[in-house]
Design a protein around this motif. Structure first.
Motif, PDB file in Angstrom:
ATOM      1  N   GLN A  21      -5.819 -12.862  -8.416  1.00 36.96           N
ATOM      2  CA  GLN A  21      -7.299 -12.450  -8.069  1.00 36.96           C
ATOM      3  C   GLN A  21      -7.243 -11.470  -6.791  1.00 36.96           C
ATOM      4  O   GLN A  21      -7.861 -10.321  -6.993  1.00 36.96           O
ATOM      5  N   PHE A  22      -6.194 -11.627  -6.055  1.00 41.04           N
ATOM      6  CA  PHE A  22      -6.154 -10.685  -5.140  1.00 41.04           C
ATOM      7  C   PHE A  22      -5.649  -9.214  -5.561  1.00 41.04           C
ATOM      8  O   PHE A  22      -6.162  -8.118  -5.165  1.00 41.04           O
ATOM      9  N   LEU A  23      -4.746  -9.369  -6.709  1.00 38.61           N
ATOM     10  CA  LEU A  23      -4.244  -8.054  -7.135  1.00 38.61           C
ATOM     11  C   LEU A  23      -5.385  -7.399  -7.960  1.00 38.61           C
ATOM     12  O   LEU A  23      -5.379  -6.213  -8.216  1.00 38.61           O
ATOM     13  N   THR A  24      -6.245  -8.180  -8.484  1.00 37.69           N
ATOM     14  CA  THR A  24      -7.266  -7.561  -9.407  1.00 37.69           C
ATOM     15  C   THR A  24      -8.025  -6.747  -8.465  1.00 37.69           C
ATOM     16  O   THR A  24      -8.540  -5.655  -8.908  1.00 37.69           O
ATOM     17  N   LEU A  25      -8.449  -7.424  -7.025  1.00 40.43           N
ATOM     18  CA  LEU A  25      -9.416  -6.967  -6.282  1.00 40.43           C
ATOM     19  C   LEU A  25      -8.763  -5.457  -5.588  1.00 40.43           C
ATOM     20  O   LEU A  25      -9.288  -4.549  -5.339  1.00 40.43           O
ATOM     21  N   CYS A  26      -7.509  -5.844  -5.156  1.00 34.09           N
ATOM     22  CA  CYS A  26      -6.710  -4.749  -4.204  1.00 34.09           C
ATOM     23  C   CYS A  26      -5.642  -3.923  -4.989  1.00 34.09           C
ATOM     24  O   CYS A  26      -5.278  -3.084  -4.365  1.00 34.09           O
ATOM     25  N   GLY A  27      -5.491  -4.222  -6.139  1.00 31.64           N
ATOM     26  CA  GLY A  27      -4.312  -3.512  -6.883  1.00 31.64           C
ATOM     27  C   GLY A  27      -4.800  -2.058  -7.412  1.00 31.64           C
ATOM     28  O   GLY A  27      -5.878  -1.980  -7.423  1.00 31.64           O
ATOM     29  N   THR A  28      -3.677  -1.519  -7.665  1.00 36.18           N
ATOM     30  CA  THR A  28      -4.041  -0.129  -8.157  1.00 36.18           C
ATOM     31  C   THR A  28      -3.673  -0.041  -9.790  1.00 36.18           C
ATOM     32  O   THR A  28      -3.078  -1.140 -10.084  1.00 36.18           O
ATOM     33  N   GLU A  29      -3.568   1.298 -10.307  1.00 35.06           N
ATOM     34  CA  GLU A  29      -3.248   1.003 -11.406  1.00 35.06           C
ATOM     35  C   GLU A  29      -1.916   0.585 -12.002  1.00 35.06           C
ATOM     36  O   GLU A  29      -1.405   0.176 -13.205  1.00 35.06           O
ATOM     37  N   LYS A  30      -0.865   0.876 -10.972  1.00 36.92           N
ATOM     38  CA  LYS A  30       0.554   0.512 -10.958  1.00 36.92           C
ATOM     39  C   LYS A  30       0.731  -1.162 -10.951  1.00 36.92           C
ATOM     40  O   LYS A  30       1.468  -1.752 -11.742  1.00 36.92           O
ATOM     41  N   THR A  31      -0.491  -1.816 -10.378  1.00 31.77           N
ATOM     42  CA  THR A  31      -0.218  -3.236 -10.510  1.00 31.77           C
ATOM     43  C   THR A  31      -0.612  -3.945 -11.743  1.00 31.77           C
ATOM     44  O   THR A  31       0.022  -4.735 -12.059  1.00 31.77           O
ATOM     45  N   GLY A  32      -1.559  -3.407 -12.333  1.00 31.13           N
ATOM     46  CA  GLY A  32      -1.892  -4.108 -13.609  1.00 31.13           C
ATOM     47  C   GLY A  32      -0.913  -4.401 -14.440  1.00 31.13           C
ATOM     48  O   GLY A  32      -0.914  -5.599 -15.034  1.00 31.13           O
ATOM     49  N   PRO A  33      -0.272  -3.371 -14.965  1.00 30.48           N
ATOM     50  CA  PRO A  33       0.666  -3.584 -16.228  1.00 30.48           C
ATOM     51  C   PRO A  33       1.769  -4.413 -15.702  1.00 30.48           C
ATOM     52  O   PRO A  33       2.294  -5.375 -16.497  1.00 30.48           O
ATOM     53  N   GLY A  34       2.136  -4.252 -14.293  1.00 28.20           N
ATOM     54  CA  GLY A  34       3.137  -5.298 -13.971  1.00 28.20           C
ATOM     55  C   GLY A  34       2.838  -6.601 -13.843  1.00 28.20           C
ATOM     56  O   GLY A  34       3.679  -7.661 -14.409  1.00 28.20           O
ATOM     57  N   ARG A  35       1.495  -6.841 -13.540  1.00 27.79           N
ATOM     58  CA  ARG A  35       1.101  -8.403 -13.604  1.00 27.79           C
ATOM     59  C   ARG A  35       0.921  -8.911 -15.130  1.00 27.79           C
ATOM     60  O   ARG A  35       1.378 -10.185 -15.057  1.00 27.79           O
ATOM     61  N   ASN A  36       0.580  -7.975 -15.948  1.00 30.88           N
ATOM     62  CA  ASN A  36       0.186  -8.432 -17.115  1.00 30.88           C
ATOM     63  C   ASN A  36       1.627  -8.740 -17.723  1.00 30.88           C
ATOM     64  O   ASN A  36       1.869  -9.703 -18.712  1.00 30.88           O
ATOM     65  N   GLN A  37       2.677  -8.039 -17.415  1.00 35.26           N
ATOM     66  CA  GLN A  37       4.017  -8.470 -18.126  1.00 35.26           C
ATOM     67  C   GLN A  37       4.255  -9.779 -17.501  1.00 35.26           C
ATOM     68  O   GLN A  37       5.149 -10.481 -18.229  1.00 35.26           O
ATOM     69  N   ARG A  93       0.934  -1.494   0.041  1.00 33.53           N
ATOM     70  CA  ARG A  93       0.026  -0.112  -0.051  1.00 33.53           C
ATOM     71  C   ARG A  93       0.865   1.204   0.225  1.00 33.53           C
ATOM     72  O   ARG A  93       0.575   2.303  -0.777  1.00 33.53           O
ATOM     73  N   GLU A  94       1.713   1.075   0.779  1.00 32.79           N
ATOM     74  CA  GLU A  94       2.857   2.383   0.755  1.00 32.79           C
ATOM     75  C   GLU A  94       3.503   2.587  -0.596  1.00 32.79           C
ATOM     76  O   GLU A  94       3.929   3.860  -0.718  1.00 32.79           O
ATOM     77  N   ALA A  95       3.536   1.543  -1.207  1.00 33.36           N
ATOM     78  CA  ALA A  95       4.483   1.774  -2.347  1.00 33.36           C
ATOM     79  C   ALA A  95       3.405   2.191  -3.500  1.00 33.36           C
ATOM     80  O   ALA A  95       3.861   2.325  -4.743  1.00 33.36           O
ATOM     81  N   GLY A  96       2.340   2.046  -3.409  1.00 32.26           N
ATOM     82  CA  GLY A  96       1.066   2.551  -4.295  1.00 32.26           C
ATOM     83  C   GLY A  96       0.792   1.479  -5.069  1.00 32.26           C
ATOM     84  O   GLY A  96       0.018   1.606  -6.191  1.00 32.26           O
ATOM     85  N   LEU A  97       1.022   0.365  -4.688  1.00 32.79           N
ATOM     86  CA  LEU A  97       0.594  -0.934  -5.555  1.00 32.79           C
ATOM     87  C   LEU A  97      -0.495  -1.641  -5.059  1.00 32.79           C
ATOM     88  O   LEU A  97      -1.121  -2.273  -5.970  1.00 32.79           O
ATOM     89  N   LEU A  98      -1.146  -1.389  -3.849  1.00 30.34           N
ATOM     90  CA  LEU A  98      -2.256  -1.965  -3.318  1.00 30.34           C
ATOM     91  C   LEU A  98      -3.366  -0.630  -2.805  1.00 30.34           C
ATOM     92  O   LEU A  98      -2.711   0.313  -2.140  1.00 30.34           O
ATOM     93  N   ASP A  99      -4.633  -0.901  -2.706  1.00 26.61           N
ATOM     94  CA  ASP A  99      -5.152  -0.042  -2.269  1.00 26.61           C
ATOM     95  C   ASP A  99      -6.508  -0.784  -1.405  1.00 26.61           C
ATOM     96  O   ASP A  99      -7.144  -1.543  -1.964  1.00 26.61           O
ATOM     97  N   PHE A 100      -6.508  -0.668  -0.051  1.00 30.93           N
ATOM     98  CA  PHE A 100      -7.229  -1.073   0.873  1.00 30.93           C
ATOM     99  C   PHE A 100      -7.452  -0.053   2.160  1.00 30.93           C
ATOM    100  O   PHE A 100      -6.598   0.379   2.297  1.00 30.93           O
ATOM    101  N   ASP A 101      -8.605  -0.290   2.748  1.00 27.74           N
ATOM    102  CA  ASP A 101      -8.966   0.677   3.998  1.00 27.74           C
ATOM    103  C   ASP A 101      -8.090  -0.065   5.075  1.00 27.74           C
ATOM    104  O   ASP A 101      -7.626   0.762   6.100  1.00 27.74           O
TER     105      ASP A 101
END
Length: 220
Positions: free
Chosen positions: A201-217, A149-157
């Protein structure tokens, strides 16, 4: 051989590890309760040594749970330089370790015995299992989630909620099936596949815009 620390920050010697493995083996064989006498006899050590190392029987059971739980760890990562590849790999390592542990005969025997003792007056095994198993494992993964979350890769409360979401995706119905006697056998490749799928699946639920491209690669 490197000795993994238990959740309390202590370490078990190789001799103590062998004793704790003996406790787990006896639980698998006997399907439940073990005595200090039986452990000492099987482990070829004195009862005095057991009491010196672990205290009373509850202390021995606590150490056994800690030893089993110590096998569940996230991968190595640098919190200050965490990227999506390192985050994903660390989550997969944790998921694969946890799946391997909860589906093992030793873990099944330990959990079945804890459940059988849960309603017994004077038994502390349920509390021991929660404190040194599930809760300790949660505290081991939460720093990684917070770092993501601190790195901007995850978004949760809430970190606890995020942890429970991840564990739910990883575990699915595996633990309840093996506890109820389903002869479910997961090979290392199946565990790795399921761990990777749950992580994505977790990254799809809780990931940010930064997460998607990295996972796809990573999956390309």
């Amino acid at each position: 051989m490197t000795t993994p620390p238990d959740p309390a920050g202590e370490t078990f010697t190789e001799r103590q590890q062998a004793v704790l493995d003996t406790v787990l083996a006896l639980m698998v064989e006997q399907g439940g309760d073990v005595t200090m006498t039986a452990v000492a006899r099987r482990a070829s050590c004195s009862k005095e040594s057991l009491y010196k190392w672990f205290g009373d029987r509850d202390g021995l059971l606590t150490a056994t749970v800690r030893w089993q739980a110590s096998k569940v760890r996230a991968g190595n990562y640098d919190r200050t330089r965490l990227d999506i590849l390192a985050l994903r790999d660390s989550l997969i390592r944790f998921a694969a370790n946890w799946l391997g542990v909860i589906s093992s005969p030793t873990s099944v025997a330990l959990n079945r015995f804890a459940i059988s003792q849960a309603g017994t007056r004077g038994s502390n095994l349920g509390a021991i299992m929660l404190a040194n198993g599930r809760f300790a494992i949660g505290e081991r993964l939460k720093p990684l989630l917070d770092a993501g979350r601190e790195a901007g890769l995850l978004d949760f409360d809430d970190t606890e909620t995020a942890f429970r979401t991840f564990i739910g995706l990883v575990g699915r119905d595996v633990q309840i099936r093996v506890l109820l006697g389903d002869r479910l056998s997961l090979s290392p490749s199946e565990i790795e596949r399921d761990a990777a799928r749950a992580t994505d699946q977790f990254l799809t639920l809780c990931g940010t815009e930064k997460t998607g491209p990295g996972r796809n690669q990573t999956n390309a």
